[in-house]
Design a protein around this motif. Structure first.
Motif, short mmCIF file in Angstrom:
data_model
loop_
_atom_site.label_atom_id
_atom_site.label_comp_id
_atom_site.label_asym_id
_atom_site.label_seq_id
_atom_site.Cartn_x
_atom_site.Cartn_y
_atom_site.Cartn_z
N MET A 33 0.82 -1.21 0.00
CA MET A 33 0.00 0.00 0.00
C MET A 33 0.86 1.27 0.00
O MET A 33 0.41 2.34 -0.43
CB MET A 33 -0.91 -0.02 1.23
N ASN A 34 2.11 1.16 0.48
CA ASN A 34 2.97 2.33 0.59
C ASN A 34 4.11 2.35 -0.43
O ASN A 34 5.04 3.14 -0.29
CB ASN A 34 3.54 2.42 2.01
N VAL A 35 4.02 1.48 -1.44
CA VAL A 35 5.03 1.50 -2.50
C VAL A 35 5.03 2.86 -3.21
O VAL A 35 6.08 3.32 -3.69
CB VAL A 35 4.79 0.35 -3.50
N SER A 36 3.88 3.52 -3.26
CA SER A 36 3.82 4.85 -3.89
C SER A 36 4.72 5.83 -3.14
O SER A 36 5.29 6.75 -3.74
CB SER A 36 2.38 5.37 -3.90
N LEU A 37 4.87 5.63 -1.83
CA LEU A 37 5.77 6.47 -1.04
C LEU A 37 7.22 6.24 -1.46
O LEU A 37 8.02 7.18 -1.53
CB LEU A 37 5.59 6.15 0.45
N VAL A 38 7.55 4.99 -1.77
CA VAL A 38 8.90 4.66 -2.25
C VAL A 38 9.14 5.34 -3.60
O VAL A 38 10.21 5.92 -3.83
CB VAL A 38 9.07 3.14 -2.39
#
Length: 281
Positions: A61-66
């Motif tokens: 869910m937080n790959v977009s943050l990466v």
């Protein structure tokens, strides 16, 4: 429908929603869902299916943050950018595993330094063997081109003065560029070198090293009696947290108290130690 609406269904276990495609959750929705999953992750038992589901969902869910953190390195090639995202994901996983609910920061604020740190470490380990300022990195490239040009023109290795004239740099700057070139590649410490009367020896045999741990001796010496003055439970909490690197939830489970109680005890103990350390300096 938004991406969240198409992938989120009824709760799977307890308060955890079932998200079939976590990577498609919109960033604005991911922030709220991340709080829910982190809250549950803190109370779920490691190794259980529910724990793995919560952790894996948080990562996807937080790959977009990466990708957001990796965007600053977009000058790299597309192939290398995929490696950057993979390395950044390692930082995200570390942030998820080390985040504690008692921290008064948003998860994104906590996670980005971990992600960027892993990416910078990747570039450091896969580019220059020794950190060299960008000015000297660029001068090295210019030096290589100038050396090749003059060697072809003169039929010999150019002098520092000839290189400085062609590069429009001082002779000192040319020497610095030459020295910087040594940082682009490294030799194994196991490489064989002449060892005098004993024949060949390893390069490591001739290289000394600073023991940075010596810098901490004075602090450890001052801290030891302060820790000895703590009661058994306080010493146990310090040992579990900083020696065995347990989470507050794990410490609470072992001591039979809540994670919040562990947090209060830990903060109080550290504050006392910090005050005592500063008072002795």
């Amino acid at each position: 429908m938004t991406a969240t609406e198409t992938t989120t269904t009824q709760p799977r276990t307890g308060e955890l929603p079932a998200i079939s495609e976590p990577a498609r959750v919109l960033p604005r929705d991911a922030r709220q869902l991340t709080r829910i999953f982190l809250d549950q992750l803190a109370v779920l038992g490691e190794g259980t299916p529910e724990y793995q589901y919560a952790r894996n969902t948080l990562i996807e869910m937080n790959v977009s943050l990466v990708r957001y953190a990796a965007a600053r390195f977009r000058s790299r090639g597309q192939d290398e950018m995929e490696d950057v995202v993979q390395v950044g994901t390692i930082g995200l996983i570390k942030a998820i595993d080390r985040f504690e609910l008692t921290r008064e920061v948003e998860f994104t604020t906590f996670a980005v330094p971990y992600i960027v740190g892993e990416i910078k470490r990747f570039f450091r380990d896969t580019s220059w063997a020794v950190h060299v300022p960008r000015r000297l990195q660029e001068a090295r490239i210019q030096l290589a081109k100038a050396t090749e040009e003059l060697r072809s023109r003169l039929g010999r290795t150019p002098t520092v003065k000839e290189l400085s004239q062609l590069m429009c740099l001082s002779e000192k700057e040319v020497d610095e560029a030459r020295l910087a070139s040594n940082g682009y590649s490294s030799s194994s410490l196991d490489a064989a070198v002449s060892g005098g009367d004993d024949g060949e020896a390893a390069l490591a045999d001739f290289i000394g090293a600073d023991d940075h741990g010596l810098e901490l001796v004075e602090d450890f010496h001052a801290l030891a009696p302060l820790i000895a003055a703590l009661d058994d439970r306080e010493r146990r909490i310090i040992h579990l947290r900083f020696v065995e690197e347990r989470t507050q939830a794990q410490i609470g489970e072992e001591l039979g108290v809540s994670q919040m109680h562990v947090s209060r005890l830990l903060n109080r103990t550290l504050a006392r130690l910090r005050h005592s350390m500063l008072s002795t300096n």
